[in-house]
Design a protein around this motif. Structure first.
Motif, PDB file in Angstrom:
ATOM      1  N   ARG A 124       0.798  -1.224   0.000  1.00 10.37           N
ATOM      2  CA  ARG A 124       0.000   0.000   0.000  1.00 10.37           C
ATOM      3  C   ARG A 124       0.832   1.275   0.000  1.00 10.37           C
ATOM      4  NH1 ARG A 124      -3.808  -1.232   5.017  1.00 10.37           N
ATOM      5  NH2 ARG A 124      -2.900   0.770   5.457  1.00 10.37           N
ATOM      6  N   ASP A 127      -0.123   3.794  -2.569  1.00  5.86           N
ATOM      7  CA  ASP A 127      -1.528   4.174  -2.648  1.00  5.86           C
ATOM      8  C   ASP A 127      -1.694   5.638  -2.228  1.00  5.86           C
ATOM      9  OD1 ASP A 127      -2.170   1.611  -3.376  1.00  5.86           O
ATOM     10  OD2 ASP A 127      -3.151   1.077  -1.480  1.00  5.86           O
ATOM     11  N   PHE A 130      -2.239   6.974   1.665  1.00  2.00           N
ATOM     12  CA  PHE A 130      -1.804   6.004   2.672  1.00  2.00           C
ATOM     13  C   PHE A 130      -0.567   6.568   3.377  1.00  2.00           C
ATOM     14  CE2 PHE A 130       1.036   2.638   4.094  1.00  2.00           C
ATOM     15  CZ  PHE A 130       0.196   1.998   4.988  1.00  2.00           C
ATOM     16  N   SER A 142       2.993   8.348  -3.869  1.00  6.69           N
ATOM     17  CA  SER A 142       2.137   8.229  -5.057  1.00  6.69           C
ATOM     18  C   SER A 142       2.684   9.084  -6.187  1.00  6.69           C
ATOM     19  CB  SER A 142       0.708   8.671  -4.735  1.00  6.69           C
ATOM     20  OG  SER A 142       0.109   7.788  -3.839  1.00  6.69           O
ATOM     21  N   TYR A 145       5.819   7.368  -7.545  1.00  6.46           N
ATOM     22  CA  TYR A 145       5.462   6.249  -8.411  1.00  6.46           C
ATOM     23  C   TYR A 145       4.964   6.734  -9.770  1.00  6.46           C
ATOM     24  CZ  TYR A 145       3.148   2.190 -10.310  1.00  6.46           C
ATOM     25  OH  TYR A 145       2.748   1.185 -11.144  1.00  6.46           O
ATOM     26  N   GLY A 186      -6.466   5.169 -10.210  1.00  7.28           N
ATOM     27  CA  GLY A 186      -6.176   3.913  -9.554  1.00  7.28           C
ATOM     28  C   GLY A 186      -4.955   3.195 -10.085  1.00  7.28           C
ATOM     29  N   VAL A 188      -1.856   2.418  -9.514  1.00  4.67           N
ATOM     30  CA  VAL A 188      -0.769   2.274  -8.563  1.00  4.67           C
ATOM     31  C   VAL A 188      -0.520   0.791  -8.343  1.00  4.67           C
ATOM     32  CG1 VAL A 188      -1.143   4.462  -7.388  1.00  4.67           C
ATOM     33  CG2 VAL A 188      -2.326   2.465  -6.582  1.00  4.67           C
ATOM     34  N   ARG A 190      -0.024  -2.822  -6.651  1.00  8.29           N
ATOM     35  CA  ARG A 190      -0.703  -3.491  -5.539  1.00  8.29           C
ATOM     36  C   ARG A 190       0.157  -4.568  -4.917  1.00  8.29           C
ATOM     37  NH1 ARG A 190      -3.697   0.425  -4.689  1.00  8.29           N
ATOM     38  NH2 ARG A 190      -5.288   0.871  -6.236  1.00  8.29           N
TER      39      ARG A 190
END
Length: 191
Positions: A124, A127, A130, A142, A145, A186, A188, A190
């Motif tokens: 996470r 995310d 987070f 985030s 990334y 979304g 990202v 997992r």
């Protein structure tokens, strides 16, 4: 008051960076110089803990957005320093920033000997929103990334609770010159 204004400014900038399309300003970039600059920026805020540099002289140049790479490194180094806040320095440095060439990639690594990340949280960390820090916005990683992925690179995180964390960024020799790139909602990792 100044510290709170700076903190709020960082949060607002992270929200803006996360929300808006990534605009690249790519040019040949000496990544070792970008690493030195990022280290200086973080050390200027507080001299300790020290950040050691292990720069590969054969790292050379890659075509990328130097200022965005610097921002990524400042974010990672700030996180690494927060992770080692209560640690004694010992014989080895608490935070290390390194470069090396691996095949057709240049690898930037930020590693620390901090508290580590629990296994349940590793999946996470990228995310949006987070965070495990009280003062964190949860957007910094985030943004890291998103930039690295849109640059054609990838990020790997490994960690062991109580022993530290290592974040590796793999950049291709040339990331091209995309004008604007918008990550899909979304988008990202997992795990």
């Amino acid at each position: 008051i100044d510290e709170e204004v700076d903190r709020l400014n960082r949060v607002v900038n992270e929200v803006l960076d996360f929300a808006r399309p990534i605009r690249f300003d790519c040019a040949p970039t000496a990544l070792n110089e970008v690493c030195r600059s990022a280290r200086e920026a973080v050390v200027a805020a507080a001299a300790v803990p020290e950040i050691a540099l292990e720069l590969d002289p054969d790292c050379g140049e890659t075509t990328t957005d130097a200022e965005r790479v610097r921002t990524v490194l400042v974010n990672l180094l700030t996180n690494a320093r927060a992770a080692v806040e209560d640690r004694a320095p010992g014989d080895a440095p608490l935070v290390v920033l390194s470069t090396r060439r691996r095949g057709r990639h240049v690898v930037l690594t930020v590693r620390d000997r901090g508290v580590g990340i629990p296994a349940d949280d590793i999946a996470r960390v990228f995310d949006p929103y987070f965070t495990t820090r009280r003062t964190g916005s949860g957007l910094g990683l985030s943004v890291v990334y998103g930039f690295v992925k849109q640059s054609g690179g990838h990020v790997r995180v490994s960690s062991e609770v109580g022993r530290g964390t290592s974040v590796r960024i793999y950049f291709p020799e040339s990331t091209g010159t995309p004008a604007v790139s918008t990550p899909a909602p979304g988008d990202v990792p997992r795990g």
